[in-house]
Structures are given as C-alpha cells and as structure tokens.
Design an enzyme around this catalytic site. Structure first.
Site, PDB file in Angstrom:
ATOM      1  N   ASP A 106      16.186  -3.709  49.966  1.00  0.00           N
ATOM      2  CA  ASP A 106      16.089  -3.144  48.434  1.00  0.00           C
ATOM      3  C   ASP A 106      16.171  -1.809  48.438  1.00  0.00           C
ATOM      4  O   ASP A 106      15.441  -0.946  49.199  1.00  0.00           O
ATOM      5  CB  ASP A 106      14.871  -3.661  47.992  1.00  0.00           C
ATOM      6  CG  ASP A 106      14.535  -3.667  46.596  1.00  0.00           C
ATOM      7  OD1 ASP A 106      15.297  -3.039  46.084  1.00  0.00           O
ATOM      8  OD2 ASP A 106      13.864  -4.535  46.045  1.00  0.00           O
ATOM      9  N   ASP A 209      18.102  -1.016  43.197  1.00  0.00           N
ATOM     10  CA  ASP A 209      17.198  -1.109  42.089  1.00  0.00           C
ATOM     11  C   ASP A 209      17.997  -0.355  41.068  1.00  0.00           C
ATOM     12  O   ASP A 209      18.391   0.795  41.204  1.00  0.00           O
ATOM     13  CB  ASP A 209      15.967  -0.162  42.855  1.00  0.00           C
ATOM     14  CG  ASP A 209      14.745  -0.410  41.794  1.00  0.00           C
ATOM     15  OD1 ASP A 209      14.174  -1.428  41.630  1.00  0.00           O
ATOM     16  OD2 ASP A 209      14.461   0.599  41.201  1.00  0.00           O
ATOM     17  N   GLU A 268      20.666  -4.431  40.555  1.00  0.00           N
ATOM     18  CA  GLU A 268      19.765  -4.837  39.412  1.00  0.00           C
ATOM     19  C   GLU A 268      20.158  -3.991  38.213  1.00  0.00           C
ATOM     20  O   GLU A 268      19.775  -2.791  38.206  1.00  0.00           O
ATOM     21  CB  GLU A 268      18.012  -4.407  39.948  1.00  0.00           C
ATOM     22  CG  GLU A 268      17.143  -4.886  39.038  1.00  0.00           C
ATOM     23  CD  GLU A 268      15.655  -4.130  38.733  1.00  0.00           C
ATOM     24  OE1 GLU A 268      15.059  -4.665  38.080  1.00  0.00           O
ATOM     25  OE2 GLU A 268      16.115  -2.768  39.069  1.00  0.00           O
ATOM     26  N   HIS A 328       9.861 -10.220  41.302  1.00  0.00           N
ATOM     27  CA  HIS A 328       8.457  -9.630  41.172  1.00  0.00           C
ATOM     28  C   HIS A 328       8.074  -8.767  39.935  1.00  0.00           C
ATOM     29  O   HIS A 328       7.243  -8.218  39.937  1.00  0.00           O
ATOM     30  CB  HIS A 328       8.575  -8.529  42.439  1.00  0.00           C
ATOM     31  CG  HIS A 328       9.652  -7.486  42.309  1.00  0.00           C
ATOM     32  ND1 HIS A 328      10.999  -7.675  42.287  1.00  0.00           N
ATOM     33  CD2 HIS A 328       9.653  -6.151  41.956  1.00  0.00           C
ATOM     34  CE1 HIS A 328      11.545  -6.690  42.180  1.00  0.00           C
ATOM     35  NE2 HIS A 328      10.852  -5.779  41.913  1.00  0.00           N
ATOM     36  N   ASP A 329       9.103  -8.913  38.903  1.00  0.00           N
ATOM     37  CA  ASP A 329       8.842  -8.374  37.509  1.00  0.00           C
ATOM     38  C   ASP A 329       8.545  -9.190  36.431  1.00  0.00           C
ATOM     39  O   ASP A 329       8.291  -8.601  35.552  1.00  0.00           O
ATOM     40  CB  ASP A 329      10.067  -7.532  37.242  1.00  0.00           C
ATOM     41  CG  ASP A 329      10.395  -6.340  38.256  1.00  0.00           C
ATOM     42  OD1 ASP A 329       9.465  -5.858  38.631  1.00  0.00           O
ATOM     43  OD2 ASP A 329      11.508  -5.803  38.286  1.00  0.00           O
TER      44      ASP A 329
END
Ligand code: NOJ
Length: 540
Positions: A106, A209, A268, A328-329
C-alpha cells in the site's frame, strides 16, 4: 505493449485470482504486544494458501506515528519495528512466493506524516531545502486561511498554521498528514524511487492510496460551492483533486511498475466515479482502480445490476474491473447488508463478488462473516470518529482483531489487543467454521475453487440476464468452450426464473449452490430458486 496482456497470456494472477486485504495491525500477533506483525502473517500463509488466495495486499507496515494507523508514513523505505524488520519482510515475500501468493504493498504517496524527517525540516523556515516538499501558502486576508479547501476528516479547514515559517500547510486528511508537493522534481523523484525500492525487493504490486489527489490547483483557487448537509460535500472538488497533471503521472507510474513484468497497480480513487476509473486506467495507465459504489450499495439486486452494467460499459480490453465489498474504511458488509446472525445473504454477496468478471478483493475476516464492532466514544482511536462523533463513529469497528478461534482474544494475541474484538468470537471464528460444510467460510473457499477451476469465471465475458424477477440477479459468464450461469435470489421468498435468454446453452453438467438440497430441475425454460439461494450452473 498492450495494456491487457490477458489478450495474449493464458494466466495472469491479478486478473484470474483473488486478492485478500490484510490489515496487519489486526491479523495475527506473535510477540504479545497486542498488535499484529509480519511473523503473524507468515504464520498464516498456509491458511491463506489453503483458502485459495492468490495475493495479499498489506495495509501500510511502514514506520508511522499512527495518527491514522499507518496511513501517515514517516519512512517509505522501512518496516515499522512493531511489525518486524525488513528481513522479516523479505522472509514474508519468500514464503508467500513459495506458496504462489503475490504481495501487494500500500503506497501512501499523497501525504506524509508530520513526523517524517522531511516535514521536520520543511516547517523550520521558508528557505529550508525541504520546505517546498509540501504545500505552503501565506496567510489569507486578516491572517486567515489561504482558501476554502476542507479536510475530509475534520470537515473543517484543510490548512494548518506553522509559526516558525509563518505559513499554512495543506492537509486533506488529519493535520498530522501533510500533503506533499508533487510538482517539486525532488519529491517526484523520491516518490518514484519508492516504487523501485519495493519492486526491486520483489513486491508484486501496489495499491495507491488516494492517488488522484497527488496534485492540487497550482493557483490554489477556492472550490465552488454546492448544496449538501456535510460540509466537505458542500463543495465541488474541482481544485483539490483530479488535476490535469494526474494524466501524465499515472503513465509514469505505469512505466515504472512495468519495470517488473506482471506487476499490478490498483488505485484507490478518491471520490470515486466510473468516469475517473475510465480516465486513470488503461493501456498505458493504471491496471485498475476502485469504484466504491459497490461498497455502498443497498441490498437490492437491481442496484447491484446497475453497478455491474457500468463496469461492463468500460472498454473491455483496456480496463479490468475490480470488485470490493469491504475494506478498512467502510462498515463491514455483514453489518451493512446481512440480516442478524444469518449468513445466507452474505453467501449471495460472496458468489456475486467472486464470480463476476473482474478481480475480487476480499478483506480479512470477510470469509467468516466478521461483524462490525461497536465502540464507546472514549474507546475510539480513529481520527475520523474523533472528529465527527456522533455523526461518524470512526473506522475502528471494521478493523477489529481477526477471529481465529475461541481462545483469548480469538487467538489473535496473547497480550492486550490494541482494538476490541467482537464479542461473538467464541462462536464465530475460523476454527469453528473450517470443518463445517455449511459455513460461510466453506462457501467462500468453494467459490474461490469454482473460479479457479472454470475459465468462464476468470476470463469469460459477462452477460447480464433479464430474469423476469426483480429480486434475482442473473448473469452468464462465457468463454468459447464454457458457459456458467449465476442466479442469485436476493429475496427470502422463493422465485421462479425464466431461462429463455440462455436457452441456447446446453448441458448444465455441474450445479453448485449454498442450498444444494434445494436445486430444482429446469422446467421448460425456467427454474425455481429457494429464498436466498445462490445457484451456479456450468455447461457448454
Ligand atoms: C485512504 C485510506 O484508505 C484511509 O484509510 C486513509 O485514512 C486515507 N486514505 C488517508 O491516507
């Protein structure tokens, strides 16, 4: 070079396989400090391999003061001691590769932690050689903020004043996460070297990200306003993301990633839309980008059908879809879409995600139906929850410890776990589900195997079928030699589904279902489905 090597290649791990996202903090702790670690992941590789995953994506494991739990990086080229060492990481790579599992890192390159040595220097003065690594502006009128840009975390200004240098710096997220200045050639080079560092070490791909935020308007113009209840959404984000410079940078990233053949790069997308997926992915751009509508979709066959149709409208030989129900969000799909303790709906959602045309990205614990945990206000650690309580309770609840067994902390850690585990762990855990042929875990595993064993599910075209029933989502996957029909009854009531659109397909030789005892015979051109039944039929 053609973007989509699948045109020429028989197998491609990131296209044909299943990716599994690990939130390392919560996966497996081997040293009893209550935080998961790399050795913990290594210890679970056999589990992952047996389950059938082809790649793991690790949420950030770099040194970080953890204001945003790793998404505030203070060194891009090292492993945080709480997770282990670079040597542990090398071992993880080796062990994963031995099991044919790829590793995706990531990369958080839009901002650094304000604890990054660059920022420590940058804030000292305007003349510091690192000052221009970040986005600084002089105070606006009467010493106020330079423009109306807001932080998506706090819904307040995105500017923070630093006395030492007499300027404001910009941060889209927490004030502890300063956005970097990608227009500075030194920053640009530093960031490209991060890809090379991990690529040369043997990493197989990257998740970027909020990549489409790398550049902000060079004139720092205020965003136009629009009507909305949430302050951040009361602006059209014209000037703080998706700037024209992004088009060149995704190409350069692609070239850099391609220095290692077969590498994957998935973005993302901040404030994602299909338009953005179309813009940033393709032949010489990113290989994939998330569109989060799928994670926000209601339990409605028609709504999911619409989203799938949007992916299908993209240029097929240039953009390979990616489907993600959890990360995870977002609130876990079990809590968003599921009905109490019943897992049948979750099986329908799993069959949809794993059998669609595209790469499924699963999130740790999804396979056992981990529910969202609820935290009291004082337990909240996530900055989003801290800033926005009670409107947003933060994301800690989808980042709870993995439920491996019914022992202390669900087998996650022998110490005090950093985040509360869900109280249902004594019953809902990997160990309990592993040998139960009817469990959600077994269904996921069987679906992954089904995908692996049948080319139609990997590379086959997708045709949405008009099933004559608004509660049933039906699609056909087809290669030159194989057809697979997927029928998903979103309703608890039985449904009769017309198969006239697929009547040309013969010999449904294999049938697979979450309710195998309820597989009906085809009557003329229709078939009956039980309530919440997923039925897969494979033929020629
Ligand atoms: C997106 C990540 O998914 C999220 O967890 C993080 O808080 C923000 N970017 C900031 O890095």
């Amino acid at each position: 070079m053609s973007y989509y090597p699948g045109k020429n290649k028989d197998t491609l791990w990131w296209r044909d396989g299943v990716i599994y996202q690990i939130y390392p903090r919560s996966f497996a702790d081997t040293n009893g400090d209550g935080i998961g670690d790399l050795k913990g992941i290594i210890g679970k590789l056999d589990y992952l391999s047996d389950f059938g995953v082809d790649a793991i994506w690790l949420s950030p494991v770099y040194p970080s003061p953890d204001f945003d739990f790793g998404y505030d990086v203070s060194d891009y080229k090292d492993i945080a001691p709480k997770y282990g060492t670079l040597d542990d990481f090398r071992t993880l790579l080796k062990e994963a590769h031995q099991r044919n599992i790829r590793v995706i890192m990531d990369l958080v390159l839009n901002h650094t932690s304000t604890e990054h040595p660059w920022f420590h220097e940058a804030r000292k003065s305007k003349d510091n050689p690192y000052h221009d690594y970040y986005l600084w502006q002089d105070p606006g009128k009467n010493g106020g903020v330079p423009n109306n840009w807001l932080s998506v975390f706090s819904n307040k200004t995105a500017w923070e004043y630093v006395k030492e240098c007499g300027q404001y710096y910009y941060h889209m997220f927490a004030k502890e996460q300063a956005d970097v200045n990608w227009r500075n050639p030194r920053v640009h080079e530093e960031m490209m070297s991060v890809f090379r560092f991990w690529g040369d070490l043997g990493v197989d791909g990257f998740r970027l990200d909020v990549f489409n935020m790398y550049f902000k308007d060079d004139q720092f113009r205020s965003n136009p306003r629009k009507f909305h209840l949430i302050p951040f959404n009361r602006q059209q984000h014209l000037y703080d993301c998706d700037r024209p410079e992004m088009d060149g940078i995704v190409q350069e990233i692609r070239q850099t990633v391609d220095e290692h053949p077969d590498s994957y790069v998935v973005g993302e997308t901040f404030l994602s839309t299909m338009e953005k997926v179309r813009r940033y992915c393709g032949e010489d751009k990113l290989k994939a980008a998330f569109n989060f509508s799928y994670t926000h979709c209601q339990w409605d066959a028609g709504a999911f059908r619409k989203l799938i149709a949007e992916w299908e409208e993209l240029e097929k030989d240039k953009i390979w879809p990616v489907y993600v129900l959890n990360n995870h969000d977002v609130i876990r799909s079990t809590t968003r879409l599921g009905l109490g303790e019943n897992d049948e709906r979750l099986k329908i959602a799993a069959a949809m995600t794993i059998l669609l045309r595209g790469t499924p990205v699963l999130y740790y614990g999804e396979e056992i139906g981990m529910r969202q945990t609820r935290l009291k206000r004082k337990e909240i650690m996530d900055p989003v929850g801290k800033y926005n309580w009670p409107f947003h309770q933060g994301r800690d609840g989808c980042r709870a410890p993995m439920q491996w067994n019914n022992q202390k902390n669900g087998g996650f850690s022998s110490g005090k776990a950093w985040n509360a585990i869900h109280p249902d762990y004594p019953e809902r855990n990997v160990n309990a589900m592993l040998h139960d042929p009817k469990s959600l875990w077994t269904f996921y595993k069987d679906l992954i195997r089904l995908r692996k064993e049948n080319r139609a599910f990997q590379t086959g075209d997708l045709q949405l079928i008009d099933s004559d029933n608004e509660y049933v989502l039906a699609f056909l996957r087809k290669t030159g030699t194989q057809s697979a029909l997927v029928l998903l009854n979103f309703s608890q009531l039985p449904a009769k589904v017309s198969l006239s659109e697929v009547s040309g397909v013969k010999n449904w030789s294999r049938k697979f279902s979450n309710k195998p005892e309820k597989i009906s015979a085809i009557e003329k051109d229709s078939i009956r489905l039980a309530g919440e039944q997923a039925l897969v039929m494979i033929g020629r």
